[in-house]
Design an enzyme around this catalytic site. Structure first.
Site, mmCIF file in Angstrom:
data_model
loop_
_atom_site.group_PDB
_atom_site.id
_atom_site.type_symbol
_atom_site.label_atom_id
_atom_site.label_comp_id
_atom_site.label_asym_id
_atom_site.label_seq_id
_atom_site.Cartn_x
_atom_site.Cartn_y
_atom_site.Cartn_z
ATOM 1 C CG HIS A 80 -54.828 5.456 -33.762
ATOM 2 N ND1 HIS A 80 -55.995 5.060 -34.368
ATOM 3 C CD2 HIS A 80 -54.154 6.177 -34.688
ATOM 4 C CE1 HIS A 80 -56.020 5.513 -35.602
ATOM 5 N NE2 HIS A 80 -54.923 6.198 -35.829
ATOM 6 C CD GLU A 83 -52.436 10.126 -34.132
ATOM 7 O OE1 GLU A 83 -52.865 10.654 -35.184
ATOM 8 O OE2 GLU A 83 -51.977 8.963 -34.089
ATOM 9 C CG HIS A 84 -57.678 10.013 -35.289
ATOM 10 N ND1 HIS A 84 -58.343 9.866 -36.474
ATOM 11 C CD2 HIS A 84 -56.562 9.258 -35.397
ATOM 12 C CE1 HIS A 84 -57.670 9.046 -37.265
ATOM 13 N NE2 HIS A 84 -56.586 8.665 -36.629
ATOM 14 C CD GLU A 160 -56.116 5.312 -39.136
ATOM 15 O OE1 GLU A 160 -56.817 6.076 -38.441
ATOM 16 O OE2 GLU A 160 -54.874 5.258 -39.056
#
Lengths: 453, 438
Positions: A80, A83-84, A160
């Protein structure tokens, strides 16, 4: 905030229509084009084109067949986090330029990460599609991670985790239940990562993960909208076709789950919980390439038990007739590469304890197995599946998502397009057989409660 | 290898915006209802969105939540069908009939296959004009609503919104919770529900958008059948709310790792000639997507938050310019100071010609992407009427965006943006607020 968001995989209430995948028959030619077309480039990139000519718009989705379940021990969250970082710089594009170009072309872009896949998408006017392909192909091989990007971005993923998970006790609870269910498979580790491991992620871990997994032979391109398969084939060959396959990149086997022999129970208390509820999760089969019948029976079981707030079995019995629940649900998640789950849950009324609600849930499930499927309800669910084949033609981007997700877990295009037929082929007896296979002695039951009581 | 120069070249070539090719027909029915229709015959179903302006602002002070609970109960049985039988009848058509109450309106969304459209519409008509409001359903749905309100009461986002509204619109219905409180909802009786039904759903306050497989004539007939039995409105809509929150900080203690920070000041009315300029200014500054000034300064550069968005929150009876983010408790002081300085940047003409041109290209290019299916189109058509736009707005909207100059943006920023007037509602355990000089 939807940006660079996680894809919530374990929804509590999975309704049937949202899982419906594809049309039963080809639409009329010339209106929506034909059935989705699939082909593979020489470097192994799989491509699917979904024509919808109603508006001059196109969606590009690039799916990598790698996700959080492929992380090395101690590096949870790296899929993840990468992905950022994919939105930062490449050797050819400056920091932030990717999204700036999408925006300058009136488009929208975003990405998502799951246990099995990581996806990137843009939605633009159809005549800008080639530019999107050019940029997506660029970041497949040329990502550059600078200190001024990765350090603040690590704070972003920690914020997040705080915002979407730790601030919501029911999400923390779901994380705990899942970690209890999976004793060996990395599906038990949260996609976003455990905080203490996320805090240690860095540029090197991200770059290593990128190099090990991002290549055309580990990716699927889905294009939906005002395009022809022939044009997409030419464009994809021009941009993605230039990137050589990487023979070292392959879908690696993960540690699988051993048989479970014990019923496991957990109680989580949190002062922020106003309404206690319980969730029961069982291991379940997944959709398999060429063999979706078993999974389809579980999907139908979830629809019959929990697909409607009024008429599904759990709601009717627990909420309407016995009056012990404020709501009740059932969900099946068979869209996974290795293991599926089936879940049941109840939010009791204020007058009902969790213990009594759980006993009532077990009784209702036993009654359902005993009396069998109500034929009127079964027909209504089948009617809704047939209608889904029509309604889904209205949303080409949603079809792109569901086909992309299916192919990413190892299903074929034929499996994906055949899912509604597989659902319609399920018999009431097969539904009952699936219900019988839900074995409480191998399940996890969690109670989420407030501090008091 | 792709070269940077080539990407740039394609970018410039692609800058001509797409036109929204949407043909909206006005429909006038025999019974004098009007609707906007986009006929789209390629898929055999229709989506219809009916909006009844009014909504929860029509609740009286001691019956808060009545409109919302009444709306929930519309799907719980009608005519000779009880809750279960009604739901089963709708499910058997594979259509959908969904009611939803908001602060300013109640909406009805219908989706129906062409093959059984009449059956779906008959069920919608029954729910709208002949609901049963059975005591058993009332008892059950009221309990569900109270449970949901109790959850909300511990949700930092809901607490922030409610606290902000109480400060921003003191003395106006906008200060009140749309769904009521556990206390007011507990007290609602069947008579209160009947009154709310009579008040909220009326034939002279109704707007319709439709898209899909239907002719204007058939739509007209269908609407006369659906809406013809509704009564006339008897209760007036509220006056426009004044924005009442002074500059400052309000802290609501709440457990958890983060604080939710809601902030804002007075906004701009929809009929103000500078409304479009304000909208475009906000798209550059904080419009809730990537590429805005605030996302760059707070997220990309400093990693202070997962996301920040601001909006020109112009509604039917009141307006504000407001925003929201979540951040670690330890960083709240830094965030508040930064937001005030960003407000100053905006007020003092920080936006450049290049910023404006970039957002104009984005907005004009992205506009047609919204019209992406029957359900979205029906919703947009109803919403445009609700907001008071003309039927040809879709064709001129991009011209209005393109016509804006940097002078327009700076003028509206100068009028509307005021760092001293910002009120911050902070829900959490914030640190670092003592040094801010509030």
């Amino acid at each position: 905030m939807a940006h660079r968001a996680l894809l919530p995989m374990l929804a509590f209430c999975v309704t049937l229509l949202t899982l419906a995948a594809s049309p039963l028959q080809a639409a009329e030619p010339g209106v929506h084009g034909s059935e989705p077309q699939g082909f593979t480039l020489e470097n192994g990139l799989q491509v699917v084109v979904i024509e919808d000519r109603r508006a001059p718009v196109a969606t590009q989705m690039l799916w990598y067949k790698v996700g959080a379940a492929d992380e090395s021990p101690g590096q949870s969250g790296i899929a993840h986090y990468l992905e950022h970082l994919m939105f930062k710089a490449t050797d050819n594009m400056a920091q932030g330029e990717f999204s700036a170009v999408v925006e300058a072309n009136g488009g929208r872009d975003n990405a998502f990460t799951s246990w099995d896949y990581t996806g990137y998408f843009q939605r633009v006017a159809a005549d800008r599609l080639e530019l999107m392909m050019q940029m997506e192909a660029d970041r497949m091989g040329n990502l550059r991670v600078d200190l001024s990007d990765w350090l603040p971005e690590r704070s972003v993923i920690l914020e997040e985790r705080s915002q979407v998970l730790e601030s919501r006790p029911e999400r923390v609870f779901a994380e705990q239940v899942r970690a209890t269910l999976f004793q060996n498979h990395p599906y038990g580790i949260p996609i976003i990562g455990w905080r203490h491991e996320m805090e240690q992620l860095d540029e090197r871990a991200a770059t290593d993960f990128y190099k090990a997994h991002y290549a055309p032979n580990n990716a699927i391109l889905i294009v939906a909208g005002d395009v022809s398969a022939a044009d997409v084939r030419d464009m994809a060959a021009r941009h993605y076709g230039q990137i050589p396959a990487n023979p070292d990149v392959r879908t690696a086997a993960r540690p699988l789950e051993p048989p479970h022999f014990a019923e496991r129970r957990l109680v989580m208390r949190d002062g922020r919980v106003a309404q206690p509820f319980l969730n029961r999760v069982y291991m379940a089969p997944v959709r398999r390439a060429g063999d979706q019948a078993e999974a389809a029976a579980y999907q139908m079981l979830a629809a019959l038990l929990g697909g409607s707030a009024q008429t599904s079995v759990l709601e009717r019995k627990l909420t309407h007739e016995r009056g012990v629940a404020l709501s009740a649900w059932a969900g099946y998640s068979g869209n996974a590469r290795d293991h599926g789950t089936f879940s049941l849950g109840v939010t009791p009324t204020n007058e009902t304890t969790l213990e009594d609600a759980e006993a009532a849930l077990d009784e209702v499930l036993a009654e359902f197995i005993e009396t069998g499927v109500d034929s009127d309800q079964f027909e209504r669910v089948q009617m809704q599946i047939r209608a889904a084949a029509i309604y889904e033609l209205d949303d080409a981007a949603a079809r792109a998502r569901s086909i992309g997700a299916d192919l990413s877990i190892g299903l074929t295009l034929e499996d994906s397009l055949g899912w509604l037929d597989a659902l319609l082929a399920v018999t009431p007896d097969e539904v009952i057989a699936a219900a019988r296979a839900l074995d409480r002695r191998r399940s996890v039951t969690g109670w989420l409660m407030g501090d008091e009581g | 290898m792709i070269h940077f120069v080539r990407i740039l070249a394609v970018t410039l070539l692609a800058a001509t915006p797409l036109r929204a090719e949407i043909d909206i027909q006005p429909v006038e029915t025999d019974a004098s209802f009007s609707a906007w229709l986009v006929e789209e015959r390629s898929i055999p179903f229709v989506a219809i969105e009916v909006v009844f302006p009014g909504g929860a602002v029509l609740d009286t002070e001691d019956r808060l939540g009545a409109t919302s609970l009444m709306t929930e109960l519309l799907s719980e049985g009608a005519g000779d069908l009880d809750s279960q039988a009604f739901a089963a009848a709708v499910e058997a058509t594979a259509g959908s009939v969904r009611f939803d109450a908001g602060r300013d309106s109640v909406s009805l969304r219908i989706r129906a296959l062409t093959e059984n459209r009449d059956e779906v519409l008959e069920l919608a008509r029954m729910a709208l004009t002949d609901p049963r409001f059975d005591e058993t359903a009332l008892h059950r749905v009221r309990a569900q609503t109270i449970a949901s309100l109790e959850r909300d009461a511990r949700n930092p986002n809901t607490i922030a919104s409610q606290t902000f509204n109480e400060l921003a619109f003191a003395g106006h219905p906008y200060a009140r919770p749309t769904e009521g409180t556990p206390e007011t909802v507990s007290a609602l009786s069947r008579d209160d529900i009947l009154t709310a039904h009579r008040t909220a759903l009326t034939r002279d306050r109704v707007l319709v958008g439709a898209a899909g497989d239907i002719s204007a004539e058939d739509l007209g007939q269908l609407l006369d059948d659906l809406l013809g039995d509704l009564p006339e409105a008897t209760v007036d809509l509220p006056d426009h709310a004044a924005f009442t929150a002074p500059g400052g900080i309000t802290v609501v203690e709440h457990p958890g790792p983060q604080s939710v920070v809601a902030f804002g000041h007075a906004g701009i009315r929809r009929d103000d000639p500078d409304f479009m300029a304000a909208f475009v200014m906000n798209e550059i500054f904080g419009g809730g997507r990537f590429g805005t000034r605030l996302m760059r300064e707070l997220r990309e550069t400093r990693g202070l938050t997962y996301g920040i968005g601001t909006s020109v929150a112009t509604a039917q009876h009141g307006d504000s310019f407001q925003g929201r983010l979540s951040t670690d408790n330890s960083r709240v002081g830094e965030v508040v100071a930064l937001l005030r300085s960003e407000w100053e940047w905006l007020a003092e003409g920080g936006i450049t010609q290049a910023d404006l041109e970039r957002v104009q290209t984005y907005l004009t290019g992205a506009y047609p992407l919204r019209f992406d299916g029957n359900a979205s189109i029906a919703g947009i058509l109803a919403s445009m009427q609700f907001q008071g736009f003309d039927i040809d707005y879709v064709n001129v909207r991009n011209d209005l965006v393109r016509a804006l100059t940097l002078e327009d943006i700076h003028r509206v920023a100068g009028r509307m943006i005021d760092p001293e007037a910002l009120h911050f509602v902070i829900v959490g355990q914030p640190q670092g607020l003592d040094d801010l000089g509030f």
